[in-house]
Design an enzyme around this catalytic site. Sequence first.
Site, PDB file in Angstrom:
ATOM      1  N   GLY A 143       0.809  -1.213   0.000  1.00 22.16           N
ATOM      2  CA  GLY A 143       0.000   0.000   0.000  1.00 22.16           C
ATOM      3  C   GLY A 143       0.839   1.258   0.000  1.00 22.16           C
ATOM      4  N   CYS A 144       0.484   2.180   0.893  1.00 20.41           N
ATOM      5  CA  CYS A 144       1.139   3.494   0.938  1.00 20.41           C
ATOM      6  C   CYS A 144       2.623   3.411   1.280  1.00 20.41           C
ATOM      7  CB  CYS A 144       0.420   4.392   1.941  1.00 20.41           C
ATOM      8  SG  CYS A 144      -1.273   4.818   1.466  1.00 20.41           S
ATOM      9  N   ALA A 145       3.063   2.326   1.883  1.00 24.36           N
ATOM     10  CA  ALA A 145       4.486   2.175   2.215  1.00 24.36           C
ATOM     11  C   ALA A 145       5.296   1.657   1.040  1.00 24.36           C
ATOM     12  CB  ALA A 145       4.649   1.217   3.398  1.00 24.36           C
TER      13      ALA A 145
END
Length: 366
Positions: A143-145
């Site tokens: 995801g966002c990481a």
Amino acid sequence: MASILSVASYDPPNELPQDQTMEFARELFSDSYQDIERLLKVFANGDIEKRNFAVPLEWFKNDHSLGERNDQYIESATAYSVEAIKKCLANPSFLTRTIDPSEVDAIICVSSTGMATPSLDARIMNKLPFRAETKRVPIWGLGCAGGAAGLSRAHDYCLAYPKSSVLVVCVELCGLTFQKQDQSKSNLIGTSLFADGVACALVSGANSPLIEASAHAYHPVIRSTVSTLMNDSEDVMGWDVKDNGLNVVFSRSIPTIVANWLKPNVDKFMADEGMELSEIDEFIAHPGGKKVLEAYEKALGLSSDKTDLSRQVLKEHGNMSSPTVLYVLEKCMEHPHEHGDKGLVAALGPGFCSEMLLVEWAGGVH
């Protein structure tokens, strides 16, 4: 150590201003919430002016099967990734010449908003003249990481193979996961925040011949990386995979987690490198949202100017998940830097986890 030589972003073709998406949300959610006008303030107060999507607004007004969504994901993600790679390998802001795909030794392809087997990297290689022997490293679920993690894994690869160069391709089509029938507040917030985007970074090992193509006296060199997982935090952020597709999990506690959990991790990372956070010249943070950026500032004692680039990306693009931090990095690298300037790349994502890199402008070749 590995050098980040070039970064480029690519915006999907359908640009939607935030006020237009707010009207769409009013129409969609008004029957479920008596206080809909209060809830819609997240659109006006989120510091987002516009976002880009793979599909037009009309697409979101209809129901779509998982298969239909995924077919669109594969087609668009492949095409957009090809364009981002072309821009990255021929970016005159960072390179003195166009790099041919055949000069790249590995592709790390990061995505979490669709599924593909063969993976996207194989499909990309059929569109561009990569060598058949190019290593493929698909990464799914961060995801966002994912953008920061992709850079970290490229660094690891280049430490093992210092003559090599790696492309990190991050492509997320968050809009295709939108669930029209989901009337939860998490979906409402997600509708105000998430967007589609693609970015690509060229990372080269210390002995790679491509370093000579750097257009700047100094470029960011990755000094160190760290990955940290919060135990038993699967319900903070991610997807619920159901028959209709991917359903967003987005906890209200994320800003609080940033405020309370991140600082000890940052302090330890800095201490392990013999540094303090005050020595960082550039804070290259994934802008998860306005409240997340505020939590960064409060927890880490940062002035607002340290998050200016992240706020600019959020304002112009929204939260595109994994590519977003590369959009920030691209803007940061466009500014002139002195030898020894230091930057902290940071992103948070499902797990719940953090990914951080310490970079230093060095590696002069002119």
